[in-house]
Design an enzyme around this catalytic site. Structure first.
Site, short mmCIF file in Angstrom:
data_model
loop_
_atom_site.label_atom_id
_atom_site.label_comp_id
_atom_site.label_asym_id
_atom_site.label_seq_id
_atom_site.Cartn_x
_atom_site.Cartn_y
_atom_site.Cartn_z
N GLY A 1 0.87 -4.58 -2.72
CA GLY A 1 0.95 -4.91 -1.29
C GLY A 1 -0.38 -4.80 -0.56
N ALA A 2 -1.43 -4.41 -1.28
CA ALA A 2 -2.75 -4.26 -0.63
C ALA A 2 -3.31 -5.62 -0.21
CB ALA A 2 -3.72 -3.54 -1.55
N SER B 1 -4.32 -2.42 -11.84
CA SER B 1 -5.29 -1.71 -12.70
C SER B 1 -5.62 -0.33 -12.12
CB SER B 1 -6.55 -2.55 -12.94
OG SER B 1 -6.99 -3.26 -11.81
#
Ligand SMILES: Nc1ncnc2c1ncn2[C@@H]1O[C@H](COP(=O)(O)OS(=O)(=O)O)[C@@H](OP(=O)(O)O)[C@H]1O
Ligand SMILES: Nc1ncnc2c1ncn2[C@@H]1O[C@H](COP(=O)(O)OP(=O)(O)O)[C@@H](O)[C@H]1O
Length: 201
Positions: free
Chosen positions: A37-38, A108
């Site tokens: 959601g970033a 990641s």
């Protein structure tokens, strides 16, 4: 003795440099990392569109899509995430060898895994782009409703909730997606590529 003992690298007649010359730009991977959601997918797509419109050769590898295909056998344990990132790193390397600007959009979350992906590429071919966004803002956005599910205990090992996210210490680019607009973020990435001589102005 490993399985590679009788396998010998074959040099190709057409090289990475030849392909870069044909494309009139350098090749590299823009490695996006950040919480769910970033804004990794949103900004990665906008960056690719901008590069494409400039006539540059690009390819976007996106977490959800790759996990439907080549990495469909992998889950979200630390070991599976590691293998996910290793394969993406190797795929990115092939695209960079093909002369393209690769954009990857994967959480990641582990520093060691990102370091391993970086080590697969040469010097300036790996550009780490940290899509920085507070967990509160990601929860508020919750574009896929996953934080809600994770909070309800329906997704074990969800990044930021029940599995860690290790912030990059020295990323080449930091985008604060809870403070800047998508357009500002795209400009920031494009300006970096121009200033560092990856792409023509
Ligand atoms: N347990 C858990 N933790 C985090 N994310 C989860 C999980 N389960 C499913 N999803 C969904 O999978 C997307 C993340 O896949 P990635 O390949 O980017 O993850 S990783 O880099 O291997 O950590 C992630 O996509 P984004 O929201 O686009 O980041 C989620 O939609
Ligand atoms: N400034 C911003 N930058 C990026 N995304 C934003 C911004 N403001 C709001 N958003 C929204 O936040 C959500 C981010 O989702 P997504 O791109 O799928 O994130 P990720 O790929 O990191 O999981 C999208 O719905 C997007 O429209």
């Amino acid at each position: 003795m490993g399985p590679h003992i009788n396998i010998i690298w074959h040099h190709t007649a057409v090289t990475k440099d030849d392909r870069r010359k044909l494309n009139h730009h350098k090749s590299a991977v823009l490695w996006f990392t950040g919480l769910s959601g970033a804004g990794k997918s949103t900004i990665a797509n906008a960056v690719e569109k901008c590069l494409y419109e400039k006539g540059l050769r690009t390819y976007l590898l996106d977490g959800d899509n790759i996990r439907h295909g080549i990495n469909q056998d992998l889950g979200f344990s630390p070991g599976d995430r590691k293998e996910n990132i290793r394969r993406i790193g190797e795929i990115s390397k092939l695209f960079v060898d093909a002369g393209m600007i690769v954009i990857t959009a994967f959480i990641s979350p582990f520093r060691e895994d990102r370091k391993m992906a970086r080590s697969l590429l040469e010097g300036e071919e790996f550009i780490e782009v940290y899509i920085k966004c507070s967990l509160d803002e990601c929860k508020k956005r919750d574009p896929k409703g996953l934080y809600k599910k994770a909070k309800a205990g329906e997704i074990p090992g969800f990044t930021g909730i029940s599995s860690p996210y290790e912030e990059p210490k020295q990323p080449e680019i930091i985008i604060e997606s809870d403070k800047q607009s998508i357009t500002e973020s795209v400009d920031q990435v494009i300006n970096y590529l121009v200033e560092k001589g990856y792409i023509p102005d």
